[in-house]
Design an enzyme around this catalytic site. Structure first.
Site, PDB file in Angstrom:
ATOM      1  N   LYS A  18       0.830  -1.212   0.000  1.00  0.00           N
ATOM      2  CA  LYS A  18       0.000   0.000   0.000  1.00  0.00           C
ATOM      3  C   LYS A  18       0.862   1.259   0.000  1.00  0.00           C
ATOM      4  O   LYS A  18       0.485   2.272  -0.573  1.00  0.00           O
ATOM      5  CB  LYS A  18      -0.971  -0.006   1.189  1.00  0.00           C
ATOM      6  CG  LYS A  18      -1.947  -1.168   1.074  1.00  0.00           C
ATOM      7  CD  LYS A  18      -3.269  -0.942   1.759  1.00  0.00           C
ATOM      8  CE  LYS A  18      -4.208  -2.085   1.393  1.00  0.00           C
ATOM      9  NZ  LYS A  18      -5.427  -2.159   2.123  1.00  0.00           N
ATOM     10  N   LYS A  41      -7.282 -12.543  -6.406  1.00  0.00           N
ATOM     11  CA  LYS A  41      -8.447 -12.906  -5.577  1.00  0.00           C
ATOM     12  C   LYS A  41      -9.592 -11.896  -5.757  1.00  0.00           C
ATOM     13  O   LYS A  41      -9.344 -10.705  -6.014  1.00  0.00           O
ATOM     14  CB  LYS A  41      -8.022 -13.043  -4.112  1.00  0.00           C
ATOM     15  CG  LYS A  41      -8.183 -11.805  -3.295  1.00  0.00           C
ATOM     16  CD  LYS A  41      -8.052 -12.032  -1.812  1.00  0.00           C
ATOM     17  CE  LYS A  41      -8.328 -10.667  -1.192  1.00  0.00           C
ATOM     18  NZ  LYS A  41      -8.489 -10.579   0.197  1.00  0.00           N
ATOM     19  N   LYS A  70     -13.361  -6.821  -2.581  1.00  0.00           N
ATOM     20  CA  LYS A  70     -14.412  -5.813  -2.502  1.00  0.00           C
ATOM     21  C   LYS A  70     -13.898  -4.436  -2.877  1.00  0.00           C
ATOM     22  O   LYS A  70     -14.669  -3.531  -3.118  1.00  0.00           O
ATOM     23  CB  LYS A  70     -15.059  -5.814  -1.122  1.00  0.00           C
ATOM     24  CG  LYS A  70     -14.147  -5.558   0.072  1.00  0.00           C
ATOM     25  CD  LYS A  70     -14.991  -5.505   1.340  1.00  0.00           C
ATOM     26  CE  LYS A  70     -14.422  -6.228   2.529  1.00  0.00           C
ATOM     27  NZ  LYS A  70     -13.253  -5.602   3.156  1.00  0.00           N
TER      28      LYS A  70
HETATM   29  P1  ATP Z   1     -10.017  -6.012   0.353  1.00  0.00           P
HETATM   30  O1  ATP Z   1     -10.165  -6.843  -0.856  1.00  0.00           O
HETATM   31  O2  ATP Z   1     -10.809  -4.763   0.363  1.00  0.00           O
HETATM   32  O3  ATP Z   1      -8.608  -5.840   0.819  1.00  0.00           O
HETATM   33  P2  ATP Z   1     -11.174  -8.287   1.468  1.00  0.00           P
HETATM   34  O4  ATP Z   1     -12.310  -8.478   0.547  1.00  0.00           O
HETATM   35  O5  ATP Z   1      -9.993  -9.172   1.429  1.00  0.00           O
HETATM   36  O6  ATP Z   1     -10.696  -6.793   1.499  1.00  0.00           O
HETATM   37  P3  ATP Z   1     -11.257  -8.362   4.308  1.00  0.00           P
HETATM   38  O7  ATP Z   1     -12.097  -7.532   5.186  1.00  0.00           O
HETATM   39  O8  ATP Z   1      -9.808  -8.032   4.251  1.00  0.00           O
HETATM   40  O9  ATP Z   1     -11.867  -8.344   2.869  1.00  0.00           O
HETATM   41  O10 ATP Z   1     -11.410  -9.884   4.607  1.00  0.00           O
HETATM   42  C1  ATP Z   1     -12.472 -10.461   5.268  1.00  0.00           C
HETATM   43  C2  ATP Z   1     -12.360 -11.953   5.221  1.00  0.00           C
HETATM   44  O11 ATP Z   1     -12.795 -12.437   3.939  1.00  0.00           O
HETATM   45  C3  ATP Z   1     -10.933 -12.465   5.410  1.00  0.00           C
HETATM   46  O12 ATP Z   1     -10.963 -13.583   6.282  1.00  0.00           O
HETATM   47  C4  ATP Z   1     -10.521 -12.881   4.029  1.00  0.00           C
HETATM   48  O13 ATP Z   1      -9.576 -13.913   4.044  1.00  0.00           O
HETATM   49  C5  ATP Z   1     -11.834 -13.322   3.398  1.00  0.00           C
HETATM   50  N1  ATP Z   1     -11.813 -13.150   1.945  1.00  0.00           N
HETATM   51  C6  ATP Z   1     -11.783 -11.977   1.302  1.00  0.00           C
HETATM   52  N2  ATP Z   1     -11.778 -12.159  -0.040  1.00  0.00           N
HETATM   53  C7  ATP Z   1     -11.792 -13.495  -0.250  1.00  0.00           C
HETATM   54  C8  ATP Z   1     -11.791 -14.325  -1.425  1.00  0.00           C
HETATM   55  N3  ATP Z   1     -11.758 -13.804  -2.641  1.00  0.00           N
HETATM   56  N4  ATP Z   1     -11.841 -15.654  -1.282  1.00  0.00           N
HETATM   57  C9  ATP Z   1     -11.871 -16.186  -0.034  1.00  0.00           C
HETATM   58  N5  ATP Z   1     -11.871 -15.480   1.105  1.00  0.00           N
HETATM   59  C10 ATP Z   1     -11.833 -14.151   1.019  1.00  0.00           C
END
Ligand code: ATP
Ligand code: LTN
Length: 332
Positions: free
Chosen positions: A115, A197, A200
């Site tokens: 970041k 991956k 969001k």
């Molecule tokens: P960002 O993408 O905005 O960095 P994020 O979608 O990874 O955030 P977090 O709040 O960081 O969301 O993660 C919440 C939970 O969801 C974590 O346990 C993370 O491992 C899981 N997670 C997020 N995206 C995925 C994905 N594509 N597949 C599986 N698990 C996920």
């Protein structure tokens, strides 16, 4: 005497709308863990503001995430569901850990390094100290197990190091937490770039399915999902797009990859994609209905997060008071 249940802590940041990745990779697994463990599931709003959030969006998403937890099957009476900023001990503990953390160990965090490359000098200081807040979340509840994705393992290691350091400097205070990387929990990939991956915070909405997406939007996004020109439904690293759609279908329906391959043999991708979309719609529609109902009657949600905060405050303050006393603060 009945054995005391082990403690789980996990949280999601209200920094964007939740995706199918959050649902299949995190929340659905939590649902399975709630009987066996004493679980704390938090909406980590203090973490979300490490990046600028529009106040109205932050408010809306925080409640929506809480509603999604419940709508997905997390039972409020069985678990502690709460909003991080409602428990001031998280911020206080975070300062105490800041004074026990090292610049060096924080600078080695991959998430920070990535970041900061993008933002240069004007990167928020909160992004640097973020792992100390995450360690506070975990350590305040004497957590044994933390279900997280692989990207968070480094932060968890740091939480363990900090706990061990504090225990050694003063006296045993914290349980040393362990990461729980689910073997069945799917890693869902970006629909447009399946090497990445599903996230969001991605700009292109065709890259992700949101938990709250309308059925027709889900159908459209799946029909546009990137596949390949091989034309065969096969679980193979050479076909990351198809592999991802198979992972989604298998995770929702419980089919094995072999069963899916056999079902669509010689058929191309149209029917397969159609079935993946319908499986997602079928899975998410009841969740969406429950979320909407919960958001319509805010008083029920309010009761749940207030009760959660009461319990969380009690447990977290107990640990915080111990820390303060050991550090040498005068008891109040
Ligand atoms: P960002 O993408 O905005 O960095 P994020 O979608 O990874 O955030 P977090 O709040 O960081 O969301 O993660 C919440 C939970 O969801 C974590 O346990 C993370 O491992 C899981 N997670 C997020 N995206 C995925 C994905 N594509 N597949 C599986 N698990 C996920
Ligand atoms: N950093 C995590 C979210 C998070 C978390 C936690 C997860 C904050 N505090 C405590 C588990 C335990 C993330 O970005 N996924």
């Amino acid at each position: 005497m009945e054995d005391k249940k082990k403690v789980i802590f996990s949280g999601i940041q209200p920094s964007g709308n939740l995706t199918l990745g959050n649902y299949l990779g995190a929340i659905k697994n939590w649902v399975k863990l709630q009987d066996e463990y004493d679980c704390y599931f938090c909406v980590v709003d203090l973490h979300a503001i490490t990046v600028m959030q529009k106040p109205a969006d932050l408010r809306k998403r925080t409640l929506e995430i809480l509603a999604i937890y419940i709508a997905s099957g997390i039972i409020p009476e069985k678990n502690t569901l709460f909003i991080q900023s409602h428990v001031p001990a998280h911020s206080e503990c975070s300062w105490l850990l800041t004074c026990n953390g090292y610049m060096g160990e924080l600078s080695r965090m991959t998430q920070y390094k990535e970041k900061s490359k993008k933002s240069g000098e004007s990167i928020g200081a909160g992004l640097f100290t973020y792992p100390l807040l995450m360690a506070s979340d975990i350590l305040l509840y004497q957590t044994d197990v933390v279900p997280v994705g692989a990207d968070q393992v480094q932060h968890l290691e740091l939480a363990r190091d900090l706990a061990e350091r504090f225990n050694k400097t003063y006296s045993p205070t914290f349980t040393i937490p362990e990461a729980y990387l689910s073997k069945t929990g799917a890693k869902i990939m970006d629909l447009q770039n399946p090497e990445k991956k599903m996230s969001k915070s991605e700009d292109n909405p065709n890259s992700y399915i949101l938990i709250m997406d309308e059925p027709d939007i889900i159908r459209k996004k799946i029909s546009r999902a990137v596949t390949d020109s091989i034309g065969e439904v096969k679980y193979s690293d050479e076909q990351p797009g198809v592999k991802n759609l198979m992972t989604i279908l298998s995770n929702i329906k419980g089919y094995t990859f072999e069963e899916i391959e056999n079902k669509y043999k010689g058929q191309g991708y149209a029917q397969f994609k159609n079935d993946v979309a319908e499986a997602i719609v079928e899975e998410l529609t009841p969740v969406q209905e429950r979320v909407k109902a919960l958001l319509e009657n805010k008083s029920e949600l309010e009761e749940i997060y207030k009760k959660g905060a009461e319990k969380a405050n009690y447990v977290a303050n107990k640990t915080l008071r111990k820390m303060q006393k050991k550090i040498g603060f005068i008891p109040r």
